[in-house]
Design a protein around this motif. Sequence first.
Motif, PDB file in Angstrom:
ATOM      1  N   ASP A  95       1.172   9.423  -5.428  1.00 18.41           N
ATOM      2  CA  ASP A  95       1.569  10.795  -5.094  1.00 18.41           C
ATOM      3  C   ASP A  95       2.502  11.376  -6.151  1.00 18.41           C
ATOM      4  O   ASP A  95       2.376  12.541  -6.524  1.00 18.41           O
ATOM      5  CB  ASP A  95       2.229  10.847  -3.714  1.00 18.41           C
ATOM      6  N   LYS A 106       0.857   4.072  -2.779  1.00 19.70           N
ATOM      7  CA  LYS A 106       0.547   5.442  -2.357  1.00 19.70           C
ATOM      8  C   LYS A 106       1.641   6.385  -2.840  1.00 19.70           C
ATOM      9  O   LYS A 106       1.357   7.469  -3.352  1.00 19.70           O
ATOM     10  CB  LYS A 106       0.409   5.489  -0.832  1.00 19.70           C
ATOM     11  N   HIS A 107       2.891   5.966  -2.696  1.00 21.45           N
ATOM     12  CA  HIS A 107       4.022   6.786  -3.140  1.00 21.45           C
ATOM     13  C   HIS A 107       3.958   7.012  -4.655  1.00 21.45           C
ATOM     14  O   HIS A 107       4.127   8.136  -5.136  1.00 21.45           O
ATOM     15  CB  HIS A 107       5.340   6.108  -2.758  1.00 21.45           C
ATOM     16  N   PHE A 120       0.829  -1.208   0.000  1.00 20.80           N
ATOM     17  CA  PHE A 120       0.000   0.000   0.000  1.00 20.80           C
ATOM     18  C   PHE A 120       0.863   1.258   0.000  1.00 20.80           C
ATOM     19  O   PHE A 120       0.599   2.208  -0.733  1.00 20.80           O
ATOM     20  CB  PHE A 120      -0.936   0.007   1.214  1.00 20.80           C
ATOM     21  N   LYS A 121       1.923   1.269   0.820  1.00 15.05           N
ATOM     22  CA  LYS A 121       2.807   2.437   0.893  1.00 15.05           C
ATOM     23  C   LYS A 121       3.469   2.699  -0.451  1.00 15.05           C
ATOM     24  O   LYS A 121       3.600   3.835  -0.880  1.00 15.05           O
ATOM     25  CB  LYS A 121       3.871   2.256   1.974  1.00 15.05           C
TER      26      LYS A 121
END
Length: 51
Positions: A11, A7-8, A3-4
């Motif tokens: 972004d 998400k990165h 997920f991170k």
Amino acid sequence: MKFKKLKHEFDELEKENAERKSKHDLKMKQMEKEFKEQEATVAKRFNIWRD
């Protein structure tokens, strides 16, 4: 963890998109300004010719 990473990446894409949009907006404003200047020049020449 995945997920991170996603998400990165999301972004980063949003940031690139915002930069692209701001460049596009600046380009459109510049084109609009040039068009208005040309329009004013044509109007002046037309008025001189008409007089």
